[in-house]
Write a protein that holds these residues in place. Structure first.
Motif, mmCIF file in Angstrom:
data_model
loop_
_atom_site.group_PDB
_atom_site.id
_atom_site.type_symbol
_atom_site.label_atom_id
_atom_site.label_comp_id
_atom_site.label_asym_id
_atom_site.label_seq_id
_atom_site.Cartn_x
_atom_site.Cartn_y
_atom_site.Cartn_z
ATOM 1 N N ALA A 106 -28.888 10.113 7.321
ATOM 2 C CA ALA A 106 -28.689 10.436 8.734
ATOM 3 C C ALA A 106 -28.939 9.143 9.493
ATOM 4 O O ALA A 106 -30.057 8.616 9.465
ATOM 5 C CB ALA A 106 -29.646 11.531 9.188
ATOM 6 N N CYS A 107 -27.922 8.618 10.117
ATOM 7 C CA CYS A 107 -28.101 7.306 10.743
ATOM 8 C C CYS A 107 -27.253 7.171 11.995
ATOM 9 O O CYS A 107 -26.287 7.908 12.202
ATOM 10 C CB CYS A 107 -27.772 6.193 9.750
ATOM 11 N N GLY A 108 -27.641 6.203 12.824
ATOM 12 C CA GLY A 108 -26.863 5.863 14.011
ATOM 13 C C GLY A 108 -26.599 7.071 14.885
ATOM 14 O O GLY A 108 -27.502 7.760 15.355
ATOM 15 N N GLY A 109 -25.296 7.342 15.105
ATOM 16 C CA GLY A 109 -24.902 8.430 15.992
ATOM 17 C C GLY A 109 -25.339 9.803 15.552
ATOM 18 O O GLY A 109 -25.242 10.759 16.336
ATOM 19 N N ALA A 110 -25.841 9.954 14.327
ATOM 20 C CA ALA A 110 -26.398 11.247 13.914
ATOM 21 C C ALA A 110 -27.533 11.671 14.835
ATOM 22 O O ALA A 110 -27.793 12.869 15.008
ATOM 23 C CB ALA A 110 -26.912 11.168 12.478
ATOM 24 N N PHE A 111 -28.196 10.689 15.461
ATOM 25 C CA PHE A 111 -29.350 11.020 16.293
ATOM 26 C C PHE A 111 -28.951 11.673 17.609
ATOM 27 O O PHE A 111 -29.793 12.257 18.283
ATOM 28 C CB PHE A 111 -30.206 9.779 16.523
#
Length: 256
Positions: A106-111
């Motif tokens: 889960a990275c970047g724009g997943a947040f």
């Protein structure tokens, strides 16, 4: 369609699955539009009282914006068009509770999605990281969402370390990003179980409680998000230089 939406009208729970496993569930422009539409639809669907959001496959929950997406930008230093700004439930005025089930990356724009969920359940093989600085981009929206859940130093470390470091599910639990860690493969069932319990309660009381929890931090979040477009416009490298850094990326990272 890039999303799978399953509604269980008996339990009142809907499961939204990012269904692009071949792209590590990265969000392209079509998927961004679908996400916004499904959250808005849930506002009017009285059979849905709680939602779970997850990603297809075992490798990733979501890896942010699809690098192949072309996002035209207005020729102004005062304007930034962010294709992910409205992919979350709160951005679409949905106050029914959302639980995230994370497996893999889960990275970047997943947040944008995790930051607008009420809580996160992660598989023990989940990892969290923010690649923005590595590729010459400002991590603004992502860090603002994370700062609502994690201690300042942990957010700063994740954002500044970029791709060099990944936060394990256990560390994410210790720092407040994740509320429960399950064996890999059990995270979705655990999230659905929580959602079913919540959906069994009177929805008016549940939605009011969700609204109250978010009201506790809404002022600070709104002020911070207002600064984000300017920071991105000032600090991001031009797209060609970002692409060069992305193309030259190297393997190797540490998990903590």
């Amino acid at each position: 369609m890039s999303l799978r939406v399953e509604r269980n009208r008996r339990t009142g729970v809907a499961v939204v699955t990012l269904d692009r496993p071949e792209r590590l569930n990265a969000v392209d422009l079509a998927t961004a539009g679908e996400l916004g539409a499904v959250w808005r639809d849930f506002r009017f669907d009285t059979s849905v009282r709680a939602v779970v959001v997850t990603g297809a496959g075992t490798r990733a929950f979501c890896t942010g914006i699809d690098r192949s997406a072309e996002v035209p930008q207005p020729p102004s230093p005062y304007s930034v068009d962010d294709p992910l700004i409205a992919i979350g439930p709160k951005a679409n005025d949905l106050w029914k509770p959302v639980v995230a089930a994370v497996r893999g990356m889960a990275c970047g724009g997943a947040f944008y999605l995790l930051g607008e969920a009420e809580f996160v359940i992660a598989a023990d093989d989940a990892t969290f990281f923010d690649p923005h600085t590595t590729y010459g981009m400002v991590s603004a929206y992502e860090t603002i969402y994370l700062a609502q859940r994690m201690p300042f130093g942990e957010v700063a470390r994740m954002a500044l370390m970029g791709t060099a470091e990944r936060v394990s599910a256990r560390r994410a639990y210790e720092t407040g990003l994740v509320s429960e860690v399950t064996p890999a493969g059990d995270e979705l069932a655990a999230a659905v179980g929580c959602a079913e319990t919540i959906a069994s309660y009177p929805t008016e009381a549940v939605q009011g409680t969700v609204r109250a929890v978010w009201a506790a931090k809404e002022g600070a979040r709104a002020q911070a998000l207002a600064q984000a477009p300017h920071l991105v416009a000032l600090g991001n490298l031009p797209p060609d230089r970002q692409s060069a850094l992305f193309g030259a990326r190297k393997g190797g990272f540490r998990v903590r």
